[in-house]
Each structure stands twice: as C-alpha cells, then as structure tokens.
Design a protein around this motif. Structure first.
Motif, mmCIF file in Angstrom:
data_model
loop_
_atom_site.group_PDB
_atom_site.id
_atom_site.type_symbol
_atom_site.label_atom_id
_atom_site.label_comp_id
_atom_site.label_asym_id
_atom_site.label_seq_id
_atom_site.Cartn_x
_atom_site.Cartn_y
_atom_site.Cartn_z
ATOM 1 N N UNK A 115 0.819 -1.208 0.000
ATOM 2 C CA UNK A 115 0.000 0.000 0.000
ATOM 3 C C UNK A 115 0.853 1.258 0.000
ATOM 4 N N UNK A 116 1.976 1.231 0.702
ATOM 5 C CA UNK A 116 2.809 2.438 0.805
ATOM 6 C C UNK A 116 3.637 2.699 -0.448
ATOM 7 N N UNK A 117 3.859 1.681 -1.259
ATOM 8 C CA UNK A 117 4.761 1.811 -2.404
ATOM 9 C C UNK A 117 4.395 2.953 -3.353
ATOM 10 N N UNK A 118 3.101 3.120 -3.735
ATOM 11 C CA UNK A 118 2.769 4.228 -4.652
ATOM 12 C C UNK A 118 3.149 5.594 -4.110
ATOM 13 N N UNK A 171 -6.268 3.514 -3.478
ATOM 14 C CA UNK A 171 -6.890 4.557 -2.655
ATOM 15 C C UNK A 171 -5.882 5.444 -1.942
ATOM 16 N N UNK A 172 -4.713 4.897 -1.623
ATOM 17 C CA UNK A 172 -3.774 5.622 -0.775
ATOM 18 C C UNK A 172 -3.272 6.913 -1.426
ATOM 19 N N UNK A 173 -3.333 6.984 -2.744
ATOM 20 C CA UNK A 173 -2.883 8.194 -3.442
ATOM 21 C C UNK A 173 -3.963 9.272 -3.483
ATOM 22 N N UNK A 174 -5.157 8.925 -2.962
ATOM 23 C CA UNK A 174 -6.302 9.850 -2.936
ATOM 24 C C UNK A 174 -6.627 10.389 -4.325
ATOM 25 N N UNK A 175 -6.942 9.496 -5.248
ATOM 26 C CA UNK A 175 -7.196 9.916 -6.636
ATOM 27 C C UNK A 175 -8.536 10.628 -6.782
ATOM 28 N N UNK A 176 -8.619 11.494 -7.781
ATOM 29 C CA UNK A 176 -9.894 12.149 -8.096
ATOM 30 C C UNK A 176 -10.898 11.148 -8.649
ATOM 31 N N UNK A 177 -10.392 10.149 -9.355
ATOM 32 C CA UNK A 177 -11.253 9.188 -10.026
ATOM 33 C C UNK A 177 -10.628 7.804 -9.932
ATOM 34 N N UNK A 178 -11.460 6.805 -9.577
ATOM 35 C CA UNK A 178 -11.022 5.412 -9.538
ATOM 36 C C UNK A 178 -11.493 4.700 -10.796
ATOM 37 N N UNK A 179 -10.619 3.883 -11.367
ATOM 38 C CA UNK A 179 -10.956 3.084 -12.538
ATOM 39 C C UNK A 179 -10.808 1.615 -12.158
ATOM 40 N N UNK A 180 -11.871 0.843 -12.311
ATOM 41 C CA UNK A 180 -11.860 -0.560 -11.906
ATOM 42 C C UNK A 180 -12.223 -1.441 -13.090
ATOM 43 N N UNK A 181 -11.251 -2.252 -13.521
ATOM 44 C CA UNK A 181 -11.425 -3.084 -14.706
ATOM 45 C C UNK A 181 -11.686 -4.536 -14.298
ATOM 46 N N UNK A 201 -19.996 -0.662 -0.408
ATOM 47 C CA UNK A 201 -19.911 -0.013 0.910
ATOM 48 C C UNK A 201 -18.745 0.959 0.958
ATOM 49 N N UNK A 202 -17.579 0.528 0.488
ATOM 50 C CA UNK A 202 -16.395 1.394 0.491
ATOM 51 C C UNK A 202 -16.612 2.620 -0.384
ATOM 52 N N UNK A 203 -17.228 2.397 -1.551
ATOM 53 C CA UNK A 203 -17.454 3.517 -2.472
ATOM 54 C C UNK A 203 -18.361 4.569 -1.842
ATOM 55 N N UNK A 204 -19.391 4.120 -1.134
ATOM 56 C CA UNK A 204 -20.307 5.056 -0.493
ATOM 57 C C UNK A 204 -19.661 5.745 0.701
ATOM 58 N N UNK A 205 -18.983 4.975 1.543
ATOM 59 C CA UNK A 205 -18.383 5.546 2.757
ATOM 60 C C UNK A 205 -17.318 6.577 2.421
ATOM 61 N N UNK A 206 -16.538 6.316 1.372
ATOM 62 C CA UNK A 206 -15.446 7.217 1.008
ATOM 63 C C UNK A 206 -15.872 8.255 -0.031
ATOM 64 N N UNK A 207 -17.137 8.169 -0.480
ATOM 65 C CA UNK A 207 -17.657 9.079 -1.506
ATOM 66 C C UNK A 207 -16.761 9.068 -2.740
ATOM 67 N N UNK A 208 -16.386 7.851 -3.163
ATOM 68 C CA UNK A 208 -15.499 7.704 -4.315
ATOM 69 C C UNK A 208 -16.247 7.953 -5.614
#
Length: 378
Positions: A115-118, A171-181, A201-208
């Motif tokens: 997780x920390x690598x990016x 998520x750790x980079x706090x992106x403006x937009x997530x892309x899930x393939x 649940x994660x998408x709603x809680x984090x308002x992604x």
C-alpha cells in the motif's frame, strides 16, 4: 466531474490489408466508435457489455494507457486528452487510481509495503514525509479492514483480501477518479457476491467517484448508480439500474440485461400513455409508455419472465390474459422457471418455488400493462 466526448479508438486492419490486392489501403477497425458520457462526483458509473464491445478500451483511454483516435476527455476542468489540440497527458500525471483484473500484488512485499509503495515512488517534490505515509497507509488499511495483516506477506492473503489490498493501494494516493477493470472476475461465485457489497460499501463511505467495467449484469445492477450498456464500440443506453432493466431502449439491452420474452407487434391504437397492439398470438395492452409510437408502427414487445403471472385457472377479469400449455419446468432453488407454449410461441415464466406446474398442464397467464415494454424495431 469526468466528461468523455466523441471518443473513438481505431486500429489498422493489417490482416485484412494483406489479404487484399496490392495497393489496397485496407480498412480501419473501431474498438470504440464514438462514445459520450459524464461521470458525476461520488458516482459509481459502470460500463457494461459483452467481450469485445469496447468497454475496457474506453477505460484505458481515460486512464491514458491507450491513445484515442478522436475525441476529448476532461476531468474536473483539466483536459486529459484532446485529439484536435494534440493534448495527451501522460498516465502518471492524470492523478487516477486503477485496479486491474489481475490484482498485480507485489509478492515480495508485505501488505503495508504494497500500500505504501505508490507514495514512496512519487517525485520528491510531491512525496509525503515518512510519518504522513505511515498515517495514510494505516488509515487505508483500516478502511479496507486489513489493519491486522499489515506485516503479513501479501501472498498469504485470501483472494478477497488481495482484491481489497489492490483497492487500498489505489486509494492511498487519494485519486480524483477510480478506474476498476473487472476487479472481481478472478473470485469464486460466492466470494464475488460478497465483494460486490463490500466494494459498494467502500465507495459510499469514502464518496469515491469511480468507473467500473464489467460484463456481469448482476454485478452492474447491484453496484451502479448509473450504467452505460455498450455494444460494438457504442453506447446503446445510459440510465439507472432499474431504468435499464425495466425500460430497455433497444432489443440488445433487453436481451443482454437479464432474460426477456420477445414478440413482434403492430400498434393499433394510442391513448395517452396506453398503447394497444396486435401480435400473431393475440392483443396486448402496454401502459405507462414513455414515448408512444404511431398507429401502424411495428414494435418489439419485451416482457420479463418474473412479470408473467401464471395460474392453473382462468381469471377473466385481468388484462393481457392468454392461455397455453406448460412445455417444461426447471427448479432453480429460489425460483421455478416454466416454459409455456402458445401456438409456436414459447413464453418463459419465473415464479416462486411454491408454484410448480407439471409439463402438459393447460394454464393461463397474464401480464400487467405497465410490465409490457415496447422496444423500437432496429
């Protein structure tokens, strides 16, 4: 937030060119043939369609992993790509998070280091301090419920945990937009079903804000705020899950999303939002029609199996009641499917398992007018 305009991606048909006479220029094959859509803040927007429809190419074009042939992509006022202006921002400068079909977990690293690598490889001017990196990684691990596994080798996680780890790394980079393939495609059926709700649940809680690519209709219906159904490089319909399912705009959408009974009909009268049609097997009434056709038009009728109300006895006081014979039935656990023959037409019914009618039985079935969908003939 994200706007995609007139996006096209084509490839040279080199194989076709070799098979033609010398001097023939060949043709261009369009993986994406001109798509337009917007993704709003906090929305999970799904690109849904069969293999080869262009959904992953569209996602990779937004990510900067493919260079489109035409079109424009903007994110929060920033132009990521513009064919006319010659703008094509590099993928690592777009500020997007991406989770691939294969999780690409680094096997030689612990959960924490994955997780920390990016953050650790960011340019020095943008890289957070060590303490901030630790705090952000711990926060993300808590959110994805892997805090207790921080020091564990990544390869010692289950499939579902690895999927969450891949999500946490994005998520750790706090992106403006997530892309899930298609991030759930490698999981078994039971775990996949569980992870649908976990991701939502994660998408709603984090308002992604996220674009999700899948060929799985159930996955799209469960998780999405809106769905874009793609076919042969184009978008056939965009809408909320219930709208896509109950009011398909084309036959392809009706066939691809769930199961439908189809029959051709001719419009005989239109009264407000109520349309009467004639089919080869009898008349039908369609109610609550959003866009009424003209009298004389040929339309396609679409009726979902669960909307077919089956009964051993004739009721006589309900609209759209037909008679037929049960040809076969199938017990599926939570439902029973009956195939009812009406002349040469076969109608599928999906019922509560308490109703199970043997083949050969004469039956009657009806459909509420608001469950009869009119689909334009292509």
């Amino acid at each position: 937030m994200l706007t995609v305009e007139s996006l096209k991606k084509s490839y040279d048909d080199t194989a076709g060119r070799r098979s033609r006479r010398p001097g023939n220029e060949g043709t261009r094959v369009y993986a994406v043939g001109g798509v337009d859509f917007e993704v709003h803040d906090g929305e999970l927007f799904t690109l849904l369609g069969p293999s080869g429809c262009g959904k992953t190419t569209t996602l990779r074009s937004v990510a900067g992993l493919e260079r489109p042939t035409e079109g424009r992509v903007t994110l929060g006022g920033r132009v990521l790509f513009d064919a006319e202006q010659g703008i094509n921002m590099r993928a690592n400068r777009r500020g997007l998070g991406m989770v691939f079909q294969s999780y690409a977990i680094w096997p030689h690293m612990t959960v924490f280091k994955n997780v920390s690598f990016p953050l650790e490889v960011l340019p020095r001017t943008k890289r957070p301090g060590r303490r901030e990196i630790e705090e952000r990684v711990e926060q993300v691990l808590d959110v994805i419920e892997l805090g207790a596994y921080a020091s564990r080798p990544a390869t010692k996680l289950s499939g579902g945990q690895q999927q969450r780890l891949a999500l946490g790394r994005a998520l750790v980079t706090r992106p403006e937009l997530m892309l899930l393939d298609e991030p759930l495609s490698n999981l078994d059926a039971k775990l996949r079903e569980t992870m649908r709700f976990e991701l939502k649940r994660l998408q709603r809680e984090l308002n992604l804000t996220a674009i999700y690519v899948t060929h799985d209709q159930s996955e799209a219906l469960v998780m999405s705020n809106r769905i874009a159904v793609m076919n042969q490089g184009r978008i056939e319909q965009i809408g909320k899950p219930r709208e896509i399912y109950t009011k398909p705009a084309t036959r392809f959408v009706a066939e691809f999303i769930g199961t439908s009974n189809f029959m051709e009909a001719k419009v005989v009268s239109v009264d407000g939002r109520e349309v009467r049609v004639d089919t080869a097997h009898g008349p039908l009434v369609a109610g609550e029609v959003d866009k009424a056709p003209a009298v004389g038009d040929t339309v396609m009728i679409s009726i979902r199996p669960e909307c077919v109300d089956l009964s051993p006895e004739r009721r006589g006081n309900v609209p759209n009641e037909w008679s037929g014979q049960v040809l076969t039935r199938a017990f599926l656990g939570d439902v029973v499917d009956h195939i009812v023959g009406v002349g040469d037409l076969e109608i599928r019914n999906r019922s509560n398992p308490n109703l199970s009618i043997p083949p050969g039985t004469e039956v009657h079935f009806s459909v509420a007018p608001d469950k009869v969908t009119l689909v334009p003939v292509d």
